[in-house]
Write a protein that holds these residues in place. Structure first.
Motif, PDB file in Angstrom:
ATOM      1  N   MET A 106      38.415  35.964  44.630  1.00  0.00           N
ATOM      2  CA  MET A 106      37.874  35.693  43.298  1.00  0.00           C
ATOM      3  C   MET A 106      37.658  36.979  42.506  1.00  0.00           C
ATOM      4  SD  MET A 106      35.239  32.652  44.415  1.00  0.00           S
ATOM      5  CE  MET A 106      34.688  32.173  42.796  1.00  0.00           C
ATOM      6  N   LEU A 107      37.408  38.077  43.210  1.00  0.00           N
ATOM      7  CA  LEU A 107      37.216  39.367  42.540  1.00  0.00           C
ATOM      8  C   LEU A 107      38.535  40.016  42.143  1.00  0.00           C
ATOM      9  CD1 LEU A 107      34.389  40.868  44.766  1.00  0.00           C
ATOM     10  CD2 LEU A 107      34.262  40.601  42.290  1.00  0.00           C
ATOM     11  N   HIS A 108      39.634  39.547  42.709  1.00  0.00           N
ATOM     12  CA  HIS A 108      40.937  40.167  42.464  1.00  0.00           C
ATOM     13  C   HIS A 108      41.356  39.976  41.010  1.00  0.00           C
ATOM     14  CE1 HIS A 108      45.224  40.997  42.730  1.00  0.00           C
ATOM     15  NE2 HIS A 108      45.010  41.529  43.909  1.00  0.00           N
ATOM     16  N   PRO A 109      41.839  41.041  40.330  1.00  0.00           N
ATOM     17  CA  PRO A 109      42.244  40.909  38.924  1.00  0.00           C
ATOM     18  C   PRO A 109      43.321  39.863  38.693  1.00  0.00           C
ATOM     19  CG  PRO A 109      42.112  43.224  39.556  1.00  0.00           C
ATOM     20  CD  PRO A 109      41.969  42.424  40.820  1.00  0.00           C
ATOM     21  N   PRO A 112      43.458  33.406  39.628  1.00  0.00           N
ATOM     22  CA  PRO A 112      43.471  32.442  38.522  1.00  0.00           C
ATOM     23  C   PRO A 112      42.070  31.964  38.204  1.00  0.00           C
ATOM     24  CG  PRO A 112      44.083  31.359  40.556  1.00  0.00           C
ATOM     25  CD  PRO A 112      43.943  32.822  40.881  1.00  0.00           C
ATOM     26  N   GLY A 113      41.929  31.306  37.069  1.00  0.00           N
ATOM     27  CA  GLY A 113      40.634  30.754  36.686  1.00  0.00           C
ATOM     28  C   GLY A 113      39.720  31.829  36.127  1.00  0.00           C
ATOM     29  N   HIS A 114      38.473  31.443  35.893  1.00  0.00           N
ATOM     30  CA  HIS A 114      37.507  32.338  35.259  1.00  0.00           C
ATOM     31  C   HIS A 114      36.283  32.546  36.135  1.00  0.00           C
ATOM     32  CE1 HIS A 114      39.928  32.018  31.657  1.00  0.00           C
ATOM     33  NE2 HIS A 114      39.856  30.714  31.750  1.00  0.00           N
ATOM     34  N   GLU A 115      36.425  32.316  37.443  1.00  0.00           N
ATOM     35  CA  GLU A 115      35.283  32.455  38.321  1.00  0.00           C
ATOM     36  C   GLU A 115      34.866  33.904  38.518  1.00  0.00           C
ATOM     37  OE1 GLU A 115      33.350  30.197  39.699  1.00  0.00           O
ATOM     38  OE2 GLU A 115      34.421  28.538  38.783  1.00  0.00           O
ATOM     39  N   ARG A 116      35.716  34.852  38.156  1.00  0.00           N
ATOM     40  CA  ARG A 116      35.371  36.260  38.348  1.00  0.00           C
ATOM     41  C   ARG A 116      34.119  36.643  37.584  1.00  0.00           C
ATOM     42  NH1 ARG A 116      40.710  36.485  37.485  1.00  0.00           N
ATOM     43  NH2 ARG A 116      40.521  37.432  35.433  1.00  0.00           N
ATOM     44  N   SER A 117      33.813  35.915  36.498  1.00  0.00           N
ATOM     45  CA  SER A 117      32.628  36.255  35.713  1.00  0.00           C
ATOM     46  C   SER A 117      31.354  36.126  36.531  1.00  0.00           C
ATOM     47  CB  SER A 117      32.540  35.356  34.474  1.00  0.00           C
ATOM     48  OG  SER A 117      32.406  33.994  34.831  1.00  0.00           O
ATOM     49  N   ARG A 118      31.383  35.342  37.606  1.00  0.00           N
ATOM     50  CA  ARG A 118      30.213  35.205  38.470  1.00  0.00           C
ATOM     51  C   ARG A 118      29.919  36.489  39.230  1.00  0.00           C
ATOM     52  NH1 ARG A 118      31.447  30.063  42.102  1.00  0.00           N
ATOM     53  NH2 ARG A 118      29.699  30.968  43.251  1.00  0.00           N
ATOM     54  N   PHE A 119      30.907  37.382  39.306  1.00  0.00           N
ATOM     55  CA  PHE A 119      30.776  38.542  40.166  1.00  0.00           C
ATOM     56  C   PHE A 119      30.655  39.845  39.379  1.00  0.00           C
ATOM     57  CE2 PHE A 119      32.614  35.275  42.755  1.00  0.00           C
ATOM     58  CZ  PHE A 119      31.942  35.415  43.962  1.00  0.00           C
ATOM     59  N   ASP A 163      47.581  37.164  48.674  1.00  0.00           N
ATOM     60  CA  ASP A 163      47.772  37.430  47.251  1.00  0.00           C
ATOM     61  C   ASP A 163      47.288  36.215  46.452  1.00  0.00           C
ATOM     62  OD1 ASP A 163      48.575  37.978  44.685  1.00  0.00           O
ATOM     63  OD2 ASP A 163      50.610  38.595  45.230  1.00  0.00           O
ATOM     64  N   PRO A 164      46.229  36.361  45.653  1.00  0.00           N
ATOM     65  CA  PRO A 164      45.712  35.201  44.905  1.00  0.00           C
ATOM     66  C   PRO A 164      46.688  34.681  43.875  1.00  0.00           C
ATOM     67  CG  PRO A 164      44.661  37.220  44.153  1.00  0.00           C
ATOM     68  CD  PRO A 164      45.462  37.586  45.372  1.00  0.00           C
ATOM     69  N   ARG A 165      47.669  35.496  43.473  1.00  0.00           N
ATOM     70  CA  ARG A 165      48.637  35.034  42.474  1.00  0.00           C
ATOM     71  C   ARG A 165      49.586  33.985  43.050  1.00  0.00           C
ATOM     72  NH1 ARG A 165      49.895  41.177  40.817  1.00  0.00           N
ATOM     73  NH2 ARG A 165      49.705  41.235  43.080  1.00  0.00           N
ATOM     74  N   SER A 166      49.620  33.874  44.375  1.00  0.00           N
ATOM     75  CA  SER A 166      50.449  32.853  45.011  1.00  0.00           C
ATOM     76  C   SER A 166      49.610  31.679  45.487  1.00  0.00           C
ATOM     77  CB  SER A 166      51.207  33.459  46.207  1.00  0.00           C
ATOM     78  OG  SER A 166      50.293  33.915  47.200  1.00  0.00           O
ATOM     79  N   LEU A 167      48.489  31.458  44.813  1.00  0.00           N
ATOM     80  CA  LEU A 167      47.522  30.442  45.230  1.00  0.00           C
ATOM     81  C   LEU A 167      48.150  29.080  45.445  1.00  0.00           C
ATOM     82  CD1 LEU A 167      44.578  29.476  45.633  1.00  0.00           C
ATOM     83  CD2 LEU A 167      44.434  29.185  43.166  1.00  0.00           C
ATOM     84  N   ASN A 168      49.012  28.649  44.522  1.00  0.00           N
ATOM     85  CA  ASN A 168      49.580  27.304  44.629  1.00  0.00           C
ATOM     86  C   ASN A 168      50.483  27.137  45.843  1.00  0.00           C
ATOM     87  OD1 ASN A 168      48.222  26.883  42.292  1.00  0.00           O
ATOM     88  ND2 ASN A 168      50.026  26.578  41.009  1.00  0.00           N
ATOM     89  N   ASP A 169      50.903  28.244  46.456  1.00  0.00           N
ATOM     90  CA  ASP A 169      51.783  28.177  47.621  1.00  0.00           C
ATOM     91  C   ASP A 169      51.020  28.295  48.941  1.00  0.00           C
ATOM     92  OD1 ASP A 169      54.042  28.014  45.967  1.00  0.00           O
ATOM     93  OD2 ASP A 169      54.115  30.197  45.756  1.00  0.00           O
TER      94      ASP A 169
END
Length: 513
Positions: A106-109, A112-119, A163-169
Motif C-alpha cells: 500500500m505504501l508503494h508509489p 492502485p487505489g488511494h489507500e496510501r493516504s492512510r500512511f 509488484d503491486p502494479r501487477s495486482l490483478n494477476d
C-alpha cells in the motif's frame, strides 16, 4: 440508527442455533477484488472481514474491536501489535510478515487505489518476529490506531515484495487464501461463494455456504418474493413495500453511515462563486427530497461527516428559502432578462449537465428531483445517466460540471483525500481548496481522541458546510431485507454482514427454496 419497518407473520423458530444450510444474498453492485490493498466496494469489504480478518475494525460506537491482533502497546513513536494464533487454509500460521507485506504494497508509489493516504505518517511497518508487528510512525497519534487496521496478505505465497502494479494477476486477488471463518470457493464480479472454514483458529461459521449474487434490483426482489433469495442488501427504497409483504420478512433501515450530494466542479466559474452555491442550497427543498426519495427514513446531510463516526451533527444548516435563493442569484448577476425561464449572464445561460450512475436508482432519481427543484429557480439542468465506470473516469479527469455522488466517510487519511486542497488526484474531484479546511485537517492528523479531537471534527463539519463545495442533500437510509430463514443476524449501520459467521438457518426451513 436502525429501524425495523415491518414484517409478515411467521411461525416461531428455535432459540438454539443450528449448524448447516445455505443462504443466498443479493447485492445491487458488482463485487470487487478481494484484496486489502485497493479501494473496494463497501459490500465487498464487509464480506472480506470474514475471509481475511484485519487487525481490528471500528464499531458503530466508534470503538475498535480487535480481531487478529490484541490491543497495541505504545512504543513511541509507534504501535506494537501482538498477533493471535490464526491460520491460513494451507495450515501456515498468519504472521506479522503478512501484515507488513500489506503495508509495504500500500505504501508503494505504484500501488492502485488511494489507500496510501492512510500512511502519510508511517515511516515503516516491520515484522519484529512472526507474532510481533511494529508501526514506526513519523509522528505519534492515537488516531493512527484506526489507520493501522490492515488485513493480511499471504507472504509465503506472494513472496516478500510482489509488484503491486501487477495486482490483478496475483493468484490471491480474485480468490484469496482464507484465514477467517469463511473461505472463498468462487469469486467473480457477479458471484461470490463462501464456505465454512474450520481450520482458521476462529470459531467456525454456522452456515455451510453463503452465495452472494450481484443482481439488478428488480430481479433481486422477484427472487426474494419467490423464496430464491434470503437477503437483499441495499434494497431500493421503492421496493420496501413490496418486500414487506413477503411472509416473515424483516426490512431494516440504517441511517447515518453515508450521504448523497451534488458535487460541483469548482474549476467552473459558475460554481466557483459561493453566492451561486449558497443560492442553490437555499432553493432546494431537501426535506421534500427526504420524504419523496427515502421512504421518509432519511435525514438531512449536515456536512462531510456522518453520525456513524460518532460526530454530533451541527445545526448550522441552510433551510429552504426560495426568495433568498432568487435574490442571491440576482446578486451574482444571473437574471432572466428575456423571460424564457432560464437565467443568463453575459449572454450565457445558467444551464449545466448533472451526471448520475445508471447502476444506482436512488442517485438517478435524486438527479431528476434536483433538476426539477432548480428549474423553479431559473436554472436549466440536463440529467445525464451514465455507466458508473464512465462517471468515475470523468470525475478523475475533471470532465464534468456536476454529478450526484455518495460518500461513506471514514476518519483518518480519507478525510484528507477528499477535502484537502492538494488531493485533486485522489477523491477531491471538484478541486475544492480552502486554507481553513487544510488547517483543520492538519490539526486532526495529530489530535488525540477525546474532547479536543471532537472539537476539531465539528469545526471541519461546520467549515466545509459553510463553503458548500457540495450541495449536501440527505443521509440516505440503507435498507436490508431478511427472509424468515435468516436467524442470528445482527446488522449494524456499518455493515449488514457484521456478524455473518453467527447467522444460521432453522433445519425445518432449509428445504423451503
Amino acid at each position: 440508527m436502525a429501524l425495523l419497518l415491518g414484517c409478515g407473520e411467521s411461525k416461531p423458530v428455535p432459540d438454539v442455533p443450528e449448524d448447516g444450510g445455505t443462504l443466498r444474498i443479493a447485492v445491487p453492485v458488482p463485487l470487487d477484488f478481494l484484496t486489502p490493498v485497493r479501494s473496494v466496494e463497501p459490500t465487498t469489504e464487509q464480506l472480506m472481514q470474514h475471509v481475511t480478518p484485519p487487525l481490528g475494525r471500528v464499531t458503530e460506537q466508534g470503538d475498535i474491536q480487535w480481531l487478529t491482533a490484541r490491543a497495541p502497546g505504545l512504543l513511541q513513536p509507534g504501535l506494537l501489535f501482538r498477533l493471535r494464533p490464526v491460520f491460513w487454509q494451507d495450515g501456515k500460521r498468519v504472521t506479522a510478515h503478512d501484515f507488513a507485506l500489506t503495508a509495504h504494497v500500500m505504501l508503494h508509489p505504484g500501488a492502485p487505489g488511494h489507500e496510501r493516504s492512510r500512511f502519510g505518517l508511517v515511516r515503516d511497518v516491520i515484522a519484529l518476529d512472526d507474532t510481533t508487528l511494529y508501526f514506526d510512525l513519523l509522528e505519534f497519534s492515537r488516531q493512527r490506531w484506526r489507520d493501522a487496521l490492515l488485513g493480511p496478505l499471504p507472504a509465503h505465497i506472494l513472496g516478500p515484495e510482489p509488484d503491486p502494479r501487477s495486482l490483478n494477476d496475483w493468484p490471491v486477488t480474485r480468490k484469496p487464501l482464507a484465514c477467517g471463518p469463511f473461505a472463498v470457493v468462487e469469486s467473480s464480479s457477479q458471484r461470490l461463494v463462501l464456505a465454512r472454514n474450520a481450520r482458521s483458529g476462529w470459531p467456525p461459521a454456522r452456515l455451510d455456504r453463503v452465495e452472494v449474487l450481484s443482481l439488478p434490483m428488480a430481479e433481486a426482489v422477484a427472487k426474494f418474493r419467490a423464496g430464491d433469495i434470503d437477503v437483499i442488501d441495499d434494497l431500493a427504497p421503492g421496493e420496501v413495500e413490496s418486500v414487506r409483504k413477503v411472509r416473515g420478512a424483516r426490512v431494516l433501515a440504517f441511517v447515518g453511515a453515508s450521504y448523497v450530494y451534488v458535487g460541483w466542479n469548482l474549476r467552473d466559474a459558475r460554481f466557483a462563486d459561493l453566492e451561486v452555491r449558497r443560492a442553490i442550497a437555499l432553493g432546494t427543498d431537501i426535506p421534500r427530497l427526504v420524504r419523496d426519495l427515502t421512504f421518509g427514513q432519511g435525514d438531512l446531510a449536515r456536512g462531510p461527516l456522518v453520525p456513524a463516526l460518532g460526530v454530533a451533527d451541527t445545526t448550522a444548516i441552510l433551510m429552504t428559502d426560495v426568495r433568498a435563493a432568487r435574490a442571491g442569484l440576482d446578486r451574482a448577476g444571473w437574471r432572466d432578462a428575456n423571460g424564457d425561464g432560464v437565467r443568463e449572464r453575459g449572454g450565457a445561460q445558467l444551464a449545466f449537465h448533472l451526471l448520475a450512475p445508471a447502476e444506482d436508482p436512488l442517485r438517478c432519481d435524486t438527479a431528476k428531483a434536483v433538476a426539477d427543484e432548480l428549474r423553479a429557480l431559473g436554472i436549466q439542468v440536463s440529467v445525464r445517466i451514465v455507466a458508473e465506470d464512465e462517471l468515475y473516469t470523468r470525475l478523475g479527469r475533471g470532465e464534468f460540471e456536476a454529478y450526484v455522488g455518495k460518500w461513506f466517510p471514514h476518519l483518518g487519511g480519507q478525510l484528507e483525500s477528499v477535502w484537502h486542497s492538494e488531493e485533486t488526484d485522489a477523491f477531491n474531484y471538484g478541486g475544492f481548496s480552502s486554507r481553513a479546511v487544510d488547517s483543520i485537517l492538519s490539526r486532526l492528523r495529530l489530535e488525540q481522541p477525546g474532547p479536543s479531537e471532537m472539537e476539531w471534527l465539528l469545526a471541519l463539519q461546520r467549515q466545509v458546510y459553510s463553503e458548500q463545495p457540495y450541495l449536501f442533500l440527505f443521509q440516505d437510509p440503507r435498507f436490508a431485507a431478511l427472509s424468515r430463514r435468516v436467524q442470528g443476524a445482527r446488522p449494524t449501520v456499518l455493515s449488514t454482514f457484521w456478524n455473518l459467521p453467527e447467522w444460521w438457518v432453522p433445519r425445518r426451513l432449509r428445504e423451503e427454496s
